[in-house]
Write a protein that holds these residues in place. Structure first.
Motif, PDB file in Angstrom:
ATOM      1  N   ALA A 160       0.838  -1.205   0.000  1.00  0.00           N
ATOM      2  CA  ALA A 160       0.000   0.000   0.000  1.00  0.00           C
ATOM      3  C   ALA A 160       0.876   1.259   0.000  1.00  0.00           C
ATOM      4  O   ALA A 160       0.564   2.241  -0.678  1.00  0.00           O
ATOM      5  N   VAL A 161       1.977   1.211   0.759  1.00  0.00           N
ATOM      6  CA  VAL A 161       2.871   2.373   0.834  1.00  0.00           C
ATOM      7  C   VAL A 161       3.666   2.514  -0.459  1.00  0.00           C
ATOM      8  O   VAL A 161       3.757   3.605  -1.051  1.00  0.00           O
ATOM      9  N   LEU A 162       4.228   1.405  -0.924  1.00  0.00           N
ATOM     10  CA  LEU A 162       5.018   1.438  -2.156  1.00  0.00           C
ATOM     11  C   LEU A 162       4.165   1.934  -3.322  1.00  0.00           C
ATOM     12  O   LEU A 162       4.628   2.704  -4.175  1.00  0.00           O
ATOM     13  N   SER A 163       2.923   1.521  -3.353  1.00  0.00           N
ATOM     14  CA  SER A 163       2.022   1.954  -4.416  1.00  0.00           C
ATOM     15  C   SER A 163       1.831   3.466  -4.378  1.00  0.00           C
ATOM     16  O   SER A 163       1.832   4.129  -5.431  1.00  0.00           O
ATOM     17  N   ARG A 164       1.696   4.028  -3.186  1.00  0.00           N
ATOM     18  CA  ARG A 164       1.541   5.491  -3.107  1.00  0.00           C
ATOM     19  C   ARG A 164       2.802   6.206  -3.588  1.00  0.00           C
ATOM     20  O   ARG A 164       2.725   7.238  -4.262  1.00  0.00           O
ATOM     21  N   LEU A 165       3.957   5.647  -3.257  1.00  0.00           N
ATOM     22  CA  LEU A 165       5.211   6.276  -3.697  1.00  0.00           C
ATOM     23  C   LEU A 165       5.333   6.260  -5.224  1.00  0.00           C
ATOM     24  O   LEU A 165       5.720   7.258  -5.844  1.00  0.00           O
ATOM     25  N   LEU A 166       4.993   5.113  -5.819  1.00  0.00           N
ATOM     26  CA  LEU A 166       5.104   5.014  -7.282  1.00  0.00           C
ATOM     27  C   LEU A 166       4.055   5.894  -7.972  1.00  0.00           C
ATOM     28  O   LEU A 166       4.307   6.455  -9.039  1.00  0.00           O
ATOM     29  N   THR A 167       2.895   6.013  -7.352  1.00  0.00           N
ATOM     30  CA  THR A 167       1.861   6.888  -7.929  1.00  0.00           C
ATOM     31  C   THR A 167       2.323   8.342  -7.880  1.00  0.00           C
ATOM     32  O   THR A 167       2.128   9.105  -8.837  1.00  0.00           O
TER      33      THR A 167
ATOM     34  N   GLN B 107      12.150  12.841  -7.826  1.00  0.00           N
ATOM     35  CA  GLN B 107      12.023  13.788  -6.725  1.00  0.00           C
ATOM     36  C   GLN B 107      10.623  13.733  -6.109  1.00  0.00           C
ATOM     37  O   GLN B 107      10.486  13.837  -4.885  1.00  0.00           O
ATOM     38  N   ASN B 108       9.594  13.541  -6.924  1.00  0.00           N
ATOM     39  CA  ASN B 108       8.250  13.327  -6.365  1.00  0.00           C
ATOM     40  C   ASN B 108       8.247  12.134  -5.413  1.00  0.00           C
ATOM     41  O   ASN B 108       7.717  12.203  -4.305  1.00  0.00           O
ATOM     42  N   LEU B 109       8.839  11.037  -5.869  1.00  0.00           N
ATOM     43  CA  LEU B 109       8.871   9.823  -5.045  1.00  0.00           C
ATOM     44  C   LEU B 109       9.633  10.066  -3.750  1.00  0.00           C
ATOM     45  O   LEU B 109       9.238   9.605  -2.673  1.00  0.00           O
ATOM     46  N   TRP B 110      10.715  10.808  -3.851  1.00  0.00           N
ATOM     47  CA  TRP B 110      11.578  11.059  -2.689  1.00  0.00           C
ATOM     48  C   TRP B 110      10.810  11.825  -1.606  1.00  0.00           C
ATOM     49  O   TRP B 110      10.902  11.540  -0.406  1.00  0.00           O
ATOM     50  N   LEU B 111      10.052  12.846  -2.046  1.00  0.00           N
ATOM     51  CA  LEU B 111       9.293  13.655  -1.091  1.00  0.00           C
ATOM     52  C   LEU B 111       8.136  12.852  -0.498  1.00  0.00           C
ATOM     53  O   LEU B 111       7.871  12.926   0.711  1.00  0.00           O
ATOM     54  N   ALA B 112       7.457  12.075  -1.330  1.00  0.00           N
ATOM     55  CA  ALA B 112       6.379  11.227  -0.812  1.00  0.00           C
ATOM     56  C   ALA B 112       6.940  10.248   0.216  1.00  0.00           C
ATOM     57  O   ALA B 112       6.346  10.007   1.271  1.00  0.00           O
ATOM     58  N   ALA B 113       8.106   9.690  -0.088  1.00  0.00           N
ATOM     59  CA  ALA B 113       8.735   8.743   0.840  1.00  0.00           C
ATOM     60  C   ALA B 113       9.030   9.430   2.176  1.00  0.00           C
ATOM     61  O   ALA B 113       8.770   8.865   3.253  1.00  0.00           O
ATOM     62  N   ARG B 114       9.538  10.648   2.140  1.00  0.00           N
ATOM     63  CA  ARG B 114       9.826  11.356   3.396  1.00  0.00           C
ATOM     64  C   ARG B 114       8.553  11.550   4.212  1.00  0.00           C
ATOM     65  O   ARG B 114       8.555  11.383   5.433  1.00  0.00           O
ATOM     66  N   ALA B 115       7.459  11.872   3.517  1.00  0.00           N
ATOM     67  CA  ALA B 115       6.186  12.073   4.214  1.00  0.00           C
ATOM     68  C   ALA B 115       5.675  10.759   4.809  1.00  0.00           C
ATOM     69  O   ALA B 115       4.912  10.760   5.770  1.00  0.00           O
TER      70      ALA B 115
END
Lengths: 239, 239
Positions: free
Chosen positions: A27-34, A132-140
């Motif tokens: 569920a988390v990985l999917s949000r990061l890739l999205t 960079q989108n993925l990186w910021l989502a991951a931090r959140a």
């Protein structure tokens, strides 16, 4: 909302150590890739693909490729920095539960791409926006990310079996972490300091400081950089 | 906080029209540039500079350079797409109150840069990360951003008086907007649709779908992409 975005941007780190072994849930990985997939792309070509690396044998081969390139890299530094270089931790390939190669397909939207006609690198730039989108989502999400770039591209291509049209843009290590550092690792290690932002801004032409026209802006830049380092206002509002 | 970051990512747009003439206050612009400055960079080299373009005469010259390149670009498309291409709005150089050229200084940290030893483009990639940070911060501030890439690099270099070591990575138009579109302009215009994210993910090697090992992830990807387009959960939580 604004404060949350700034907090995420200012507290994002390039993580090399402190990975925990816990897997990242689907569920988390999917949000990061999205998040990555909703990056801007030239001509809306969406040139990225996401190659998840979980197989320990493949991670081991990638790690070997890093060690080989890193030994080459160390020799490029002057002797006084070489020892310091060798003591730095520059990757977490084996410790991170997930490795992710973000690639760019240069043929994704045909040979002539709207907006790529005069700068062929625009497709690769789009892919970096996705990273960079993925990186910021991951931090959140509390997930650490480290971008490893010390490879011969041919080694990565070989291990991951990438076709010639596919460019490996970023090789990332992902995982939950025991903590996020306050400062970039390289700054903490005394390798290189943060530059004063107000000295990196010009007006209308290269080298033109703008004098009075930018005096107010520069004052703001000094204050905002100081606050971003301290994370004061932002973290109070966001957490 | 998490929802705010996703909301910003999913509702970010590449803006070409609907710019309002209102200037961006120094306080807001300073926050945007600070967000950019806190991007990751290879070897912490922070290779970016920010060249603000406010002079109408310089904007006019940049606009002329765009028109020249865009006429060349139109001829590269097959005849059936050429007319459609010419009707698309691809820039807001004159309307946007601020233009911003984000550059990369290839010599910012000396000839040998940690992490750039095996991929010389890593400094330019770092600069793109700064652009994406700025873009997301701008969306959170209600400021529209459009990245214009249809230029001969030599024309931009000449107009902005960039030294040879300085690469113009992104030319951005910034300003408040009357609204943000729900969808990317190129999708709305029928130029190209959004790709199904679950088809862009591989496991362990190129072309390997992972079958059962990724079935749960793909189900999540389908749902998250649908929700990101609708912005349902995210916008409720964030605004």
């Amino acid at each position: 909302m604004r404060a949350a975005v700034y907090h995420t941007i200012f507290s994002r780190r390039d993580v090399r150590g402190q990975f925990l072994p816990d897997p990242i849930p689907d569920a988390v990985l999917s949000r990061l890739l999205t998040a990555a997939h909703f990056a801007p792309s030239v001509g809306f070509m969406q040139p990225w693909s996401f190659l998840l690396v979980r197989d320990p044998a493949i991670k081991r081969r990638v790690h070997d490729a890093f060690l080989h390139a890193n030994a080459e890299a160390a020799l490029l530094f002057e002797e006084d920095r070489r020892d310091q270089y060798r003591q730095l931790r520059l990757q977490g390939i084996l410790e991170a539960p997930l490795n992710l190669c973000v690639t760019c397909d240069r043929d994704r939207a045909g040979p002539v791409v709207l907006g790529r006609t005069h700068n062929k690198a625009m497709d690769v730039y789009s892919t970096v926006c996705a990273v960079q989108n993925l990186w910021l989502a991951a931090r959140a999400e509390g997930v650490g990310v480290g971008w490893v770039s010390i490879f011969r591209a041919s080694a990565l291509r070989d291990i991951l079996q990438l076709p010639p049209r596919i460019v490996p843009v970023a090789y990332l290590c992902l995982g939950y972490v025991s903590y996020f550092n306050d400062r970039p690792d390289l700054e903490a290690a005394g390798w290189r300091g943060r530059l004063p932002l107000e000295q990196l801004v010009y007006l209308d032409r290269w080298g033109e400081t703008g004098d009075e026209a930018t005096a107010g802006l520069r004052e703001n830049l000094r204050r905002d950089q100081r606050e971003a380092i301290l994370l004061k206002a932002a973290s109070a509002a966001a957490e």
